[in-house]
Design an enzyme around this catalytic site. Sequence first.
Site, PDB file in Angstrom:
ATOM      1  N   GLU A 193       4.374   4.154   5.859  1.00  0.00           N
ATOM      2  CA  GLU A 193       3.159   3.322   5.894  1.00  0.00           C
ATOM      3  C   GLU A 193       2.035   4.051   5.163  1.00  0.00           C
ATOM      4  O   GLU A 193       2.034   5.279   5.076  1.00  0.00           O
ATOM      5  CB  GLU A 193       2.829   3.055   7.378  1.00  0.00           C
ATOM      6  CG  GLU A 193       1.632   2.213   7.679  1.00  0.00           C
ATOM      7  CD  GLU A 193       1.682   0.793   7.135  1.00  0.00           C
ATOM      8  OE1 GLU A 193       1.670   0.643   5.903  1.00  0.00           O
ATOM      9  OE2 GLU A 193       1.675  -0.155   7.938  1.00  0.00           O
ATOM     10  N   ASP A 225      -5.672  -0.790  -1.453  1.00  0.00           N
ATOM     11  CA  ASP A 225      -6.537  -1.649  -2.269  1.00  0.00           C
ATOM     12  C   ASP A 225      -7.842  -1.999  -1.569  1.00  0.00           C
ATOM     13  O   ASP A 225      -7.972  -1.875  -0.348  1.00  0.00           O
ATOM     14  CB  ASP A 225      -5.809  -2.964  -2.586  1.00  0.00           C
ATOM     15  CG  ASP A 225      -5.753  -3.889  -1.371  1.00  0.00           C
ATOM     16  OD1 ASP A 225      -5.317  -3.428  -0.288  1.00  0.00           O
ATOM     17  OD2 ASP A 225      -6.163  -5.059  -1.482  1.00  0.00           O
ATOM     18  N   THR A 285      -0.105  -3.040  13.384  1.00  0.00           N
ATOM     19  CA  THR A 285       0.953  -3.349  12.415  1.00  0.00           C
ATOM     20  C   THR A 285       2.170  -2.450  12.632  1.00  0.00           C
ATOM     21  O   THR A 285       3.305  -2.938  12.717  1.00  0.00           O
ATOM     22  CB  THR A 285       0.424  -3.160  10.969  1.00  0.00           C
ATOM     23  OG1 THR A 285      -0.799  -3.872  10.855  1.00  0.00           O
ATOM     24  CG2 THR A 285       1.410  -3.674   9.946  1.00  0.00           C
ATOM     25  N   LEU A 286       1.923  -1.161  12.744  1.00  0.00           N
ATOM     26  CA  LEU A 286       3.039  -0.223  12.866  1.00  0.00           C
ATOM     27  C   LEU A 286       3.759  -0.386  14.201  1.00  0.00           C
ATOM     28  O   LEU A 286       4.989  -0.320  14.274  1.00  0.00           O
ATOM     29  CB  LEU A 286       2.515   1.210  12.695  1.00  0.00           C
ATOM     30  CG  LEU A 286       3.544   2.230  12.245  1.00  0.00           C
ATOM     31  CD1 LEU A 286       4.306   1.764  11.015  1.00  0.00           C
ATOM     32  CD2 LEU A 286       2.886   3.575  11.960  1.00  0.00           C
ATOM     33  N   GLY A 305       0.780  -1.244   0.000  1.00  0.00           N
ATOM     34  CA  GLY A 305       0.000   0.000   0.000  1.00  0.00           C
ATOM     35  C   GLY A 305       0.804   1.283   0.000  1.00  0.00           C
ATOM     36  O   GLY A 305       0.324   2.323  -0.458  1.00  0.00           O
ATOM     37  N   ASP A 348      -4.427   2.220  11.390  1.00  0.00           N
ATOM     38  CA  ASP A 348      -5.827   1.970  11.736  1.00  0.00           C
ATOM     39  C   ASP A 348      -5.873   1.590  13.221  1.00  0.00           C
ATOM     40  O   ASP A 348      -5.911   2.460  14.088  1.00  0.00           O
ATOM     41  CB  ASP A 348      -6.336   0.868  10.802  1.00  0.00           C
ATOM     42  CG  ASP A 348      -7.815   0.605  10.927  1.00  0.00           C
ATOM     43  OD1 ASP A 348      -8.507   1.424  11.534  1.00  0.00           O
ATOM     44  OD2 ASP A 348      -8.286  -0.426  10.419  1.00  0.00           O
ATOM     45  N   THR A 349      -5.836   0.302  13.552  1.00  0.00           N
ATOM     46  CA  THR A 349      -5.791  -0.071  14.971  1.00  0.00           C
ATOM     47  C   THR A 349      -4.428   0.270  15.571  1.00  0.00           C
ATOM     48  O   THR A 349      -4.288   0.413  16.782  1.00  0.00           O
ATOM     49  CB  THR A 349      -6.014  -1.590  15.160  1.00  0.00           C
ATOM     50  OG1 THR A 349      -4.937  -2.294  14.547  1.00  0.00           O
ATOM     51  CG2 THR A 349      -7.330  -2.031  14.561  1.00  0.00           C
TER      52      THR A 349
HETATM   53  P1  5GP Z   1      -3.598  -1.649  11.625  1.00  0.00           P
HETATM   54  O1  5GP Z   1      -2.627  -2.694  12.049  1.00  0.00           O
HETATM   55  O2  5GP Z   1      -3.164  -0.228  11.962  1.00  0.00           O
HETATM   56  O3  5GP Z   1      -4.993  -1.927  12.103  1.00  0.00           O
HETATM   57  O4  5GP Z   1      -3.779  -1.774  10.077  1.00  0.00           O
HETATM   58  C1  5GP Z   1      -2.895  -1.333   9.167  1.00  0.00           C
HETATM   59  C2  5GP Z   1      -3.182  -1.993   7.828  1.00  0.00           C
HETATM   60  O5  5GP Z   1      -4.567  -2.302   7.626  1.00  0.00           O
HETATM   61  C3  5GP Z   1      -2.819  -1.018   6.747  1.00  0.00           C
HETATM   62  O6  5GP Z   1      -1.451  -1.093   6.412  1.00  0.00           O
HETATM   63  C4  5GP Z   1      -3.731  -1.457   5.628  1.00  0.00           C
HETATM   64  O7  5GP Z   1      -3.143  -2.510   4.914  1.00  0.00           O
HETATM   65  C5  5GP Z   1      -4.981  -1.986   6.322  1.00  0.00           C
HETATM   66  N1  5GP Z   1      -6.056  -0.977   6.373  1.00  0.00           N
HETATM   67  C6  5GP Z   1      -6.558  -0.370   7.463  1.00  0.00           C
HETATM   68  N2  5GP Z   1      -7.533   0.502   7.132  1.00  0.00           N
HETATM   69  C7  5GP Z   1      -7.643   0.437   5.781  1.00  0.00           C
HETATM   70  C8  5GP Z   1      -8.482   1.121   4.829  1.00  0.00           C
HETATM   71  O8  5GP Z   1      -9.323   1.970   5.129  1.00  0.00           O
HETATM   72  N3  5GP Z   1      -8.286   0.790   3.529  1.00  0.00           N
HETATM   73  C9  5GP Z   1      -7.383  -0.133   3.110  1.00  0.00           C
HETATM   74  N4  5GP Z   1      -7.287  -0.375   1.808  1.00  0.00           N
HETATM   75  N5  5GP Z   1      -6.574  -0.786   3.981  1.00  0.00           N
HETATM   76  C10 5GP Z   1      -6.708  -0.504   5.303  1.00  0.00           C
END
Ligand code: 5GP
Length: 176
Positions: free
Chosen positions: A97, A157, A105-106, A42, A101-102
């Site tokens: 990145e 995506d 991952t980061l 992404g 979101d949550t």
């Molecule tokens: P986290 O670990 O912060 O919840 O998620 C990070 C990953 O979730 C991002 O790198 C991405 O791949 C995916 N993600 C979270 N929200 C979105 C969104 O609104 N759209 C898309 N395409 N991917 C998301």
Amino acid sequence: MGEIIHEMITEKQITEKITEMAAQINKDYEGKEIHLICILKGSVFFCCELAKRLSVPVTIDFMAVSSYGDSTESQGRLVVKKDLDEPVDGLHCIVVEDIVDTGSTLSLTKKMLLARNPASLKLCTLLDKPARRETEIEAEYTGFVIPDKFVAGYGLDYAQKYRNLPYIGEVEFIED
Ligand code: 5GP
């Protein structure tokens, strides 16, 4: 089920924001070299546009990671699908990145990279969705704070589609 993409952030707004972010990074890293760590897939569009605007010396490496929730571990588990090609010890790293979101991952990626002894490590994200944060983490460089909507485009995506859109759009899901 189908989907419609509604433009949320225009290409012009994205370009202007990346130019601003690069200017700040150039200032912060004056006299240093930067090692960009691009999180696949992404972040590729963002990372390239950012790198083009950096005036300090830059190297780039790529990694693909995912985090999976696990009720036995508060932060979940990090799966490294593709690791970096080169070691990062002694380097000034910026993790690039697409979206936080949550935060899982980061946060897990940061922890793993810090264990590899970089000279410094900062986080840079194009998008931030703080409403869904579960892990306390804040990027040093953030492009846009967005509401809790699923977005695609500019590298992001939905089912591997829409990465090539030059803008960021909200995905509306339509029942057949
Ligand atoms: P986290 O670990 O912060 O919840 O998620 C990070 C990953 O979730 C991002 O790198 C991405 O791949 C995916 N993600 C979270 N929200 C979105 C969104 O609104 N759209 C898309 N395409 N991917 C998301």
